[in-house]
Design a protein around this motif. Structure first.
Motif, mmCIF file in Angstrom:
data_model
loop_
_atom_site.group_PDB
_atom_site.id
_atom_site.type_symbol
_atom_site.label_atom_id
_atom_site.label_comp_id
_atom_site.label_asym_id
_atom_site.label_seq_id
_atom_site.Cartn_x
_atom_site.Cartn_y
_atom_site.Cartn_z
ATOM 1 N N LEU A 73 69.427 -48.678 26.239
ATOM 2 C CA LEU A 73 69.799 -48.177 24.917
ATOM 3 C C LEU A 73 68.970 -48.876 23.848
ATOM 4 C CD1 LEU A 73 71.529 -46.495 23.020
ATOM 5 C CD2 LEU A 73 73.262 -48.312 23.128
ATOM 6 N N ARG A 74 68.842 -50.172 23.965
ATOM 7 C CA ARG A 74 68.040 -50.922 22.993
ATOM 8 C C ARG A 74 66.574 -50.497 23.050
ATOM 9 N NH1 ARG A 74 66.640 -57.108 23.206
ATOM 10 N NH2 ARG A 74 65.325 -57.199 21.380
ATOM 11 N N TYR A 75 66.042 -50.289 24.236
ATOM 12 C CA TYR A 75 64.661 -49.848 24.381
ATOM 13 C C TYR A 75 64.434 -48.561 23.583
ATOM 14 C CZ TYR A 75 60.524 -47.672 26.327
ATOM 15 O OH TYR A 75 59.313 -47.043 26.454
ATOM 16 N N PHE A 76 65.311 -47.595 23.771
ATOM 17 C CA PHE A 76 65.152 -46.319 23.073
ATOM 18 C C PHE A 76 65.395 -46.456 21.570
ATOM 19 C CE2 PHE A 76 65.529 -44.523 27.329
ATOM 20 C CZ PHE A 76 64.595 -43.487 27.277
ATOM 21 N N THR A 77 66.459 -47.128 21.176
ATOM 22 C CA THR A 77 66.778 -47.187 19.747
ATOM 23 C C THR A 77 65.772 -48.038 18.962
ATOM 24 O OG1 THR A 77 68.417 -48.941 20.127
ATOM 25 C CG2 THR A 77 69.234 -46.660 20.017
ATOM 26 N N ASN A 78 65.157 -49.017 19.597
ATOM 27 C CA ASN A 78 64.117 -49.799 18.918
ATOM 28 C C ASN A 78 62.916 -48.935 18.548
ATOM 29 O OD1 ASN A 78 65.554 -52.168 19.061
ATOM 30 N ND2 ASN A 78 64.283 -53.106 20.624
ATOM 31 N N ARG A 79 62.734 -47.843 19.249
ATOM 32 C CA ARG A 79 61.579 -46.972 19.014
ATOM 33 C C ARG A 79 61.930 -45.728 18.207
ATOM 34 N NH1 ARG A 79 61.186 -50.287 22.445
ATOM 35 N NH2 ARG A 79 59.279 -51.154 23.271
ATOM 36 N N ALA A 80 63.139 -45.673 17.705
ATOM 37 C CA ALA A 80 63.603 -44.503 16.953
ATOM 38 C C ALA A 80 63.195 -44.620 15.482
ATOM 39 C CB ALA A 80 65.116 -44.358 17.090
ATOM 40 N N LYS A 81 61.891 -44.571 15.264
ATOM 41 C CA LYS A 81 61.330 -44.666 13.917
ATOM 42 C C LYS A 81 60.338 -43.530 13.736
ATOM 43 C CE LYS A 81 61.767 -49.654 13.918
ATOM 44 N NZ LYS A 81 61.893 -50.173 15.250
ATOM 45 N N LEU A 82 60.264 -43.018 12.515
ATOM 46 C CA LEU A 82 59.387 -41.877 12.254
ATOM 47 C C LEU A 82 57.938 -42.148 12.640
ATOM 48 C CD1 LEU A 82 60.858 -40.534 8.894
ATOM 49 C CD2 LEU A 82 60.924 -39.422 11.145
ATOM 50 N N ASP A 83 57.487 -43.389 12.449
ATOM 51 C CA ASP A 83 56.085 -43.680 12.782
ATOM 52 C C ASP A 83 55.859 -43.926 14.274
ATOM 53 O OD1 ASP A 83 57.450 -46.138 12.732
ATOM 54 O OD2 ASP A 83 55.711 -47.231 11.996
ATOM 55 N N MET A 84 56.922 -43.854 15.083
ATOM 56 C CA MET A 84 56.777 -44.083 16.516
ATOM 57 C C MET A 84 57.059 -42.834 17.350
ATOM 58 S SD MET A 84 58.389 -47.906 16.912
ATOM 59 C CE MET A 84 57.567 -48.303 18.448
ATOM 60 N N ILE A 85 57.261 -41.702 16.692
ATOM 61 C CA ILE A 85 57.522 -40.467 17.442
ATOM 62 C C ILE A 85 56.310 -39.549 17.359
ATOM 63 C CG2 ILE A 85 60.023 -40.613 17.166
ATOM 64 C CD1 ILE A 85 59.776 -38.504 14.918
ATOM 65 N N GLY A 86 56.250 -38.622 18.294
ATOM 66 C CA GLY A 86 55.165 -37.645 18.306
ATOM 67 C C GLY A 86 53.807 -38.218 18.668
ATOM 68 N N THR A 87 53.808 -39.286 19.427
ATOM 69 C CA THR A 87 52.560 -39.953 19.809
ATOM 70 C C THR A 87 51.827 -39.185 20.905
ATOM 71 O OG1 THR A 87 53.646 -41.262 21.511
ATOM 72 C CG2 THR A 87 53.586 -42.212 19.276
ATOM 73 N N GLN A 88 50.655 -39.674 21.256
ATOM 74 C CA GLN A 88 49.890 -39.079 22.352
ATOM 75 C C GLN A 88 50.680 -39.133 23.658
ATOM 76 O OE1 GLN A 88 47.427 -37.123 20.682
ATOM 77 N NE2 GLN A 88 46.754 -37.378 22.777
#
Length: 131
Positions: A73-88
């Motif tokens: 859960l922490r792994y996923f929520t730590n990356r729940a930022k607009l600048d971290m989505i939609g990556t290659q």
């Protein structure tokens, strides 16, 4: 015949990535606040390994560094930022048929209530073409 061999190699590679992730990713803690959610998120990580272009070593390292009882859960929520989505990485996984194993999909579904509403809305738009 060539296509059949390529397909068999791709399937074998996907299976090898899943087996690798299953063996290397940390097990869920039975003391987590939501053990079933942890199991689901771990399964998404393990199965998602099949849609990467290489073994997910960096994810494995991150997960092993976390001492959290709810590490997935922490792994996923730590990356729940607009600048971290939609990556290659997202695009690659989605184009290979693995959109349901991406962080972005998790933010539109099981983790929607745990992430910022702007992140969830942006992820809705990202995953929609692949569903």
């Amino acid at each position: 015949m060539l296509f059949t061999n390529q397909l068999e190699n791709a399937m074998r590679t996907q299976l090898e990535c899943i087996i690798w992730a299953e063996a290397h990713y940390p097990q869920c803690s039975d003391t987590s606040k939501n053990y079933e959610l942890e199991l689901y998120l771990r399964a998404a990580c393990v199965l998602g390994a099949a849609f990467n272009d290489k073994y997910p070593v960096s994810v494995n390292k991150i997960l092993h560094r976390m001492n959290d009882k709810d590490r997935y859960l922490r792994y996923f929520t730590n990356r729940a930022k607009l600048d971290m989505i939609g990556t290659q990485k997202f695009l690659g996984m989605a184009e290979r048929g693995g959109v349901k194993y991406t962080n972005e999909f998790m933010y539109t579904s099981n983790l929607r209530e745990r992430v910022d509403k702007n992140v969830a809305a942006a992820c809705d738009d990202l995953v929609a073409p692949y569903l």
